[in-house]
Design an enzyme around this catalytic site. Structure first.
Site, short mmCIF file in Angstrom:
data_model
loop_
_atom_site.label_atom_id
_atom_site.label_comp_id
_atom_site.label_asym_id
_atom_site.label_seq_id
_atom_site.Cartn_x
_atom_site.Cartn_y
_atom_site.Cartn_z
N GLY A 327 0.90 -1.27 -0.05
CA GLY A 327 0.05 0.11 -0.01
C GLY A 327 0.84 1.25 -0.06
O GLY A 327 1.86 1.23 -0.52
N SER A 328 0.33 2.20 0.64
CA SER A 328 1.02 3.86 0.56
C SER A 328 2.27 3.67 1.57
O SER A 328 3.08 4.76 1.19
CB SER A 328 0.10 4.45 1.24
OG SER A 328 -1.09 4.93 0.27
N THR A 329 2.75 2.63 2.21
CA THR A 329 3.89 2.58 2.83
C THR A 329 5.19 2.57 1.60
O THR A 329 6.28 2.66 2.04
CB THR A 329 3.97 1.70 3.76
OG1 THR A 329 3.97 0.38 3.15
CG2 THR A 329 2.84 1.33 5.02
#
Length: 630
Positions: A327-329
């Site tokens: 994801g956005s990590t």
């Protein structure tokens, strides 16, 4: 009537001939016998002397004490204790079921004991001695000792048992021991360790117990025992003491581990905390866990089914083997890639209308915020987690440059942690797709990779490793659970390999640009403002949300209308203090929704305890229903 006259001289001569022949034959036989005796007494003396001694002297193996496993503060996580066990040799018992029924009059034999004994019978040879009851009480020992004459083929033996005092705590990386099976014996034989395992019934099966089996097992000893013709021991002639296994001290703080595990509450997930200056793992959580004590004596079929068939999959080490879309990590690392390849500068801005579309295409890749974020530069793209910025950046970079750059942070590769079973995740490339699916790579495949979706998969360990590299300004240390090994004979520490892997050549200013933006993620306006609230230390972080199921064009995600197992995963990476990092964390909460409101608070509890000694009052994990995404 005709009369026959006997020739006495002829008969006497014939008799003497036969007598002489018999005498010669007897002498030949005696000569052969004497020669045989001489051969056995002189030439075969040592051989038969050895056989005689072997019949008279028996070598009895003495299994060693298995080494202890301690946490970094000396808390015992795996130890040994002595207890009596009641054992049956099935080949020496006529009616096995009746014998067990009769034994139950003197010893408390439970249905689980019976199931476990049956399982061991199926896996063992009939002439082996198998336990029907372990850890007998003093009263049970006394009762059986008085009535032992009634039970031929049943014996009372004192044995060492392995115990994990903390139960489920840290079960996935400590592992457990179990009875040696045929595949274990084959491996022991290949390694030339057969003699060292004589008298040993157990071997490491998972985690530290398996990966450090050689150090923990020790070296078997033996006794030379003189026995009589009935095989009974007469006296001990000599004794070679066994060498106990080494003591292993882990880098784990068991109290920190307990706080991290409790913080998940009822949620499933994983958390890995690393010291970015050394690679030492401080916490290694996989929820839910299991009790390793169940496996020590051999787990019975019912308990195995309960664990193996559970929908929560407690036997899976999610931190090591759980592969999730990051994801956005993924975005801080994508931002570094964009800066390093020069496709975007920190001051470059892009308009975010709430979606991205490839030139000439009508398909919209939606931002998590309807209507978008307006004009966005690199700093703001991380703080507000703008998807549109990274869709475009991925398109500019191309999949192969993304693959080559992010691979330097450990994505798509095993970290080399010192326990087995690690999975490498997936960092896709055009070559990878051709090999895996026999298909070409399309431009549309690249876009979701920019926000850690699509083919992207990473383990929590990989995310923590990548975060630790970011925290240490590009220096990569091999993640490891073992801090030190103490030799049981000398009491000295065994030299450990250097954890330093490599140093990345990245412009310090680019690192500063990304790290500065991550610090603002936990401040007002950032996606993890609640995580940073009232923190007396600076936190650099990034939230993430990973889709479990796809959402069609035009549809809106609503967690309250979706079954829990299909809700988004919540992710969070962070390091602190941001100006002098001492801990780097990656956390994932399965079906937890938004990283800032679910995974982030769990990480905050871990950081608070490690940096401040502050213990939390209540766990974080509870079902939050519909959460905003990033």
């Amino acid at each position: 009537m005709k009369v026959e006259i006997r020739d006495h001289r002829k008969e006497e001569y014939s008799f003497r001939i036969r007598l002489g022949a018999s005498l010669v034959l007897i002498l030949v036989f005696f000569a052969i016998l004497a020669a045989r005796f001489f051969y056995l007494q002189v030439f075969q003396y040592e051989h038969y002397r050895t056989l005689a001694e072997s019949n008279r002297i028996s070598l009895v193996p003495i299994p060693p004490n298995r080494g202890l496993i301690l946490d970094r503060n000396g808390v015992v996580l795996a130890r040994n204790y002595s207890a009596y066990t009641l054992e049956i040799t099935p080949s020496n018992v006529k009616n096995l079921n009746q014998t067990i029924d009769d034994l139950s009059k003197y010893v408390n034999i439970t249905p689980r004991d019976r199931r476990l004994f049956q399982k061991l019978r199926e896996e063992s040879h009939k002439f082996e001695s198998l336990p029907i009851k372990n850890r007998l009480t003093d009263e049970e020992v006394a009762k059986f000792a008085v009535n032992s004459f009634r039970f031929p083929g049943v014996a009372l033996n004192a044995r060492l048992f392995r115990q994990y005092p903390e139960g489920q705590l840290a079960s996935h990386f400590i592992g457990y021991i179990g009875r040696i099976n045929d595949s274990d014996l084959d491996r022991i034989d290949e390694e030339g360790e057969t003699a060292n395992y004589r008298g040993t019934d157990y071997i490491g099966k998972m985690g530290i117990e398996q990966s450090y089996e050689k150090e923990l097992h020790g070296k078997a000893g033996y006794e030379q025992v003189e026995v009589d013709s009935s095989g009974r021991e007469v006296r001990t002639l000599s004794r070679t003491a066994p060498v106990s296994g080494d003591t292993i001290t882990l880098s784990i703080d068991s109290q920190l581990e307990a706080i991290a595990e409790n913080a998940f509450g009822d949620y499933k997930g994983a958390l890995v905390a690393i010291d970015p200056s050394s690679g030492e793992i401080l916490a290694f959580v996989s929820k839910p866990g299991f009790d390793p004590n169940l496996f020590v004596e051999g787990i019975d079929s019912q308990s195995w089914r309960e664990l193996n068939d559970s929908p929560d999959k407690p036997l899976i080490n999610r931190a090591l083997r759980g592969e999730y879309p990051p994801g956005s990590t993924f975005k801080p690392f994508m931002a570094l890639a964009g800066l390093s390849y020069g496709v975007r500068k920190p001051t470059d801005t892009i308009p975010d209308p709430g979606f991205f579309a490839l030139p000439g295409k009508t398909h919209h890749y939606r931002d998590w915020k309807p209507g978008g974020h307006g004009m966005v530069d690199l700093h703001r793209s991380i703080v507000v987690s703008c998807d549109t910025y990274y869709y475009g950046l991925a398109n500019l970079l191309g999949i192969d440059r993304i693959h080559d750059f992010l691979g330097k942070f450990g994505f798509g590769n095993k970290t080399g942690i010192d326990i087995s079973g690690e999975l490498p995740g997936v960092l896709p490339s055009a070559q990878w797709k051709r090999k895996r699916f026999k298909q070409p790579w399309y431009a549309g495949d690249t876009i979701p990779v920019g926000i850690g979706q699509g083919y992207d998969l990473a383990t929590p360990l990989q995310l923590a490793f990548a975060t630790s590299i970011l925290a240490s300004s590009g220096t990569a240390y091999r993640p490891h659970l073992v801090h030190s090994i103490t030799d049981s004979r000398s009491g000295k520490l065994v030299a450990m390999p250097s954890p330093l892997l490599y140093r990345l050549d990245i412009d310090p200013q680019y690192l500063e640009d990304v790290r500065s933006a991550m610090m603002d993620v936990t401040k007002p306006g950032g996606t993890a403002v609640q995580v940073g609230k009232d923190a007396p230390y600076a936190i650099a972080a990034k939230t993430g949300t990973a889709q479990v199921i796809g959402i069609k064009q035009g549809e809106k995600y609503d967690a309250s209308r979706i079954s829990k197992q299909f809700r988004d995963h919540a992710l969070f990476i962070a390091y602190a203090p941001a100006d002098h990092p001492r801990i780097a964390i990656a956390a994932i909460v399965e079906n937890g929704g938004h990283g800032g409101s679910t995974a982030g608070p769990i990480a905050r509890q871990v950081m608070d305890y490690y940096l401040l000694g502050k213990k939390p009052q209540t766990p974080v994990g509870q079902d939050k229903g519909n959460e905003p995404s990033d």
